[in-house]
Design an enzyme around this catalytic site. Sequence first.
Site, PDB file in Angstrom:
ATOM      1  N   SER A 158      33.802 -46.757  14.427  1.00 10.66           N
ATOM      2  CA  SER A 158      35.091 -46.218  13.996  1.00 10.66           C
ATOM      3  C   SER A 158      36.161 -46.430  15.067  1.00 10.66           C
ATOM      4  CB  SER A 158      34.917 -44.738  13.642  1.00 10.66           C
ATOM      5  OG  SER A 158      36.077 -44.198  13.059  1.00 10.66           O
ATOM      6  N   ASP A 185      35.023 -47.657   2.848  1.00 11.37           N
ATOM      7  CA  ASP A 185      33.789 -46.911   3.099  1.00 11.37           C
ATOM      8  C   ASP A 185      33.984 -45.409   2.931  1.00 11.37           C
ATOM      9  OD1 ASP A 185      35.191 -46.110   5.358  1.00 11.37           O
ATOM     10  OD2 ASP A 185      33.930 -47.178   6.790  1.00 11.37           O
ATOM     11  N   HIS A 219      31.382 -43.808   5.780  1.00 13.57           N
ATOM     12  CA  HIS A 219      31.910 -44.139   7.105  1.00 13.57           C
ATOM     13  C   HIS A 219      31.109 -43.503   8.241  1.00 13.57           C
ATOM     14  CE1 HIS A 219      34.927 -45.393   9.999  1.00 13.57           C
ATOM     15  NE2 HIS A 219      34.998 -44.157  10.458  1.00 13.57           N
TER      16      HIS A 219
END
Length: 628
Positions: free
Chosen positions: A283, A531, A582
Site C-alpha cells: 500500500s 481491490d 487491499h
Amino acid sequence: MASTLRRRVFGNGNDTPTEPLPAQTPRDQSPVRPGEKVKVVHKRKETRKRKTTGIFLLGSLFGIIAAGFFAKSNDLIDFEFPELGDLSMDNLFEILPAGFVKDMRELVNGERDFLESYDAFSVGHKVRSEGLSSHHPMVLIPGVISTGLESWGTSNESLPYFRKRLWGSWSMMRALVMDKENWKRHIMLDHATGLDPPGVKLRAAQGFDATDFFITGYWIWNKIIENLASLGYDPTNSFTAAYDWRLAYPNLEKRDQYFSRLKAHIEMAVKLDNKKVVLTSHSMGSQVLFYFFHWAASEHGGKGGDDWVEKHVDSWINVSGCMLGAVKDVAAILSGEMRDTAQMNAFAVYGLEKFLSKDERAEIFRAMPGMSSMLPMGGNAIWGDLDGAPDDQPGQAVSFGSFLNFRTNQNWTIPKTNFTVDDAMSYLYDTTEDWYRDAVKKSYSQGVAHTMKEVEANELDPRKWINPLETRLPLAPSLKVYCFYGVGKPTERAYYYRSPELGALTNLNLTIDTALIQGDVDHGVVMGEGDGTVNLMSTGYMCNKGWKMKRYNPAGAKVTVVEMPHEPERFNPRGGPNTADHVDILGRSNLNELILRIAAGKGDGIQDYVVSNIREYAERAKIYEEEE
C-alpha cells in the site's frame, strides 16, 4: 468455496447472471486463465456487508461496538470495555437492532472458527518441502495506518498513556471514548511544524509486533511473518521497517531519521549475509519505498550514489502499492467521508457523528500529512476528463473523468460544473486551510513529466520523489520489480456531492450526497475497478505501462505483474485464502507463496499473469513515449 464474479453493466443498473466457477479449482490457484477478463463484482442490494472495514474507521460507533463484541466473545482478546457513564456494553447491546447484533455475533464466531481451523504455517511448510529455504535478507515496509503508534510523552496529559498504543490497540478505543479531545491532541500533528505538538511524543512501534496485528485478533502482516519463519527467517535475517505514517515524508527523516536507519540496516544486512536484500512493501509503504530509492542515491539525502540500489537490492515486491494514489483520499480530506461512511445506515451514522463528526474526521486527516501522499497523481492524463476516462466502460452513463459531480438544487450552494481530478485538487487547495495546502505542496507533487530531461531534472527535487510519473526507477539494471495486486473488487472511483443541510453546524463546504441511489450511484458513490481500496489505475498503470517507458525505467529493470482476482469465501470474515481485498490480500495463499519463492532466490520463474483490462486502460491514458 468457489466464488462468482459478475460484470457491472453501466447505465442500467442490472447485473448479468452469475456462472459458478468449477468446484474443483485448487484453493491456491485462480480459475481465470491469461487472456480472460476479470468481471467486477457488483450487487445492487447487499443484505450482508463486510464488517471488518469498520475497524479502520476512526472512532466509528461500529468499531467500538465491534470491540465490545470481540472482548466479550473471543478468548483471544483480553480487554475490558470501559463503562460509558451509566451505559455498559451489555446495556448497549440491548438497545441495538436485533439484526445488527446477530450480524456482529456471526462475525466474531466466524473469525474465531477461522483462526482455530487455519493452518498458520501451511504455505511455508509447502515451500520448505520443495527444498527451499531463506536466502535473501528480508525487509518489510508496511502500509498506511497498519503500524501501531505509542506514546512516549511524559507531560501530565501524556503520562496515563506512557508506552501505550494510541493507534492500533484497545487502548486507542478506550482513549477515544473516555478522553477523546486528549486522544485527538496526541494523534494530530502540529499545523505549523508538521511534527509533534508541544508536550506530545507519539512514535511508531518497532519490530514485528508493530505490524503483525492491528488489534488483537485482527491480523495484518502476521501470515507473511509466520510463513517466512517456516522458511527459516527470524529477527537476524528479516526486519520490519515500521514508520509513523502520519508524517510527511521529509519529516520522517527530519524527526525519526527513518531513511537513514533503513539505509544503514540494509547495508548491514548485505554486509553480514553477503547477499542483496529483498524489499516487500504494501500500500502506502510502496510509495515510501519509492521515495527512499531516490533519497538513498541523492546528494540531498543518503548520498549513496546512483548505483546504491544496484549494489544492495535484489528485488522489490510491490504488494497493492498505491503508486498513483487513491481517489478516496480526496473525499476523506475534503469532507471526512468515504464509501464506508456514506453507505452506513442511519443508526450507525448517528453514532459515528456523535463520536467523531465529519468536521473532526476531516480535521484529523488533514493533520496527518503522510496520508496526503496518497492524493491522486497524474491528473486528467490518468484519471480522465469530462469527455472520458481511460477506465470507462462501454455504455457507461457518466464518465469516471467527471470525478466530483453536483446535482442542481435551489437550496444548495455548489460549484456550477462537475470537477475532474485536476479541478478537485484545485478546489481542495482553495478551500482547505493555508497550513494544510502549504504542507502538502512543500512535500509532494502530483504532476506528469513527459520527457527524459524533465525526469532527470526532477531527481534533484525531493517533492517529486514520491511520484513515479515525474521520476524514474533506480539506475539498477539487475533490480527485479514484482507487482502483486488484487482485482475484481468494486472500488470507489467518483462521487456526487452537495452542500450540507441548512442549519447544520459544520465548517465543511460540501458533503457526499448520500441520498442519491440511482443507476450506478450508491449513496453518492460511483464504483470502479480495484481491490476495494485502491483503484486499478493506481495499482496497475506503472507496472503494466509506465515502467515500460524508457524515461521512467532507463536502466531496464525487469517488471513482473501478477494480478490476483478477488474470490472470497462467503462465510469467512477476512475472505479466506483467495481474497484480493487491499488489506486481506496479505493473508492470501498464493501471494505468500510468491513472496517466499522470491525470498528463497527462486523468483525468476514467476511469469506475468494479467486478467483485467489494465493494459487497455493504460494505452488510453494521455501519457506517451517521448519521440526520438
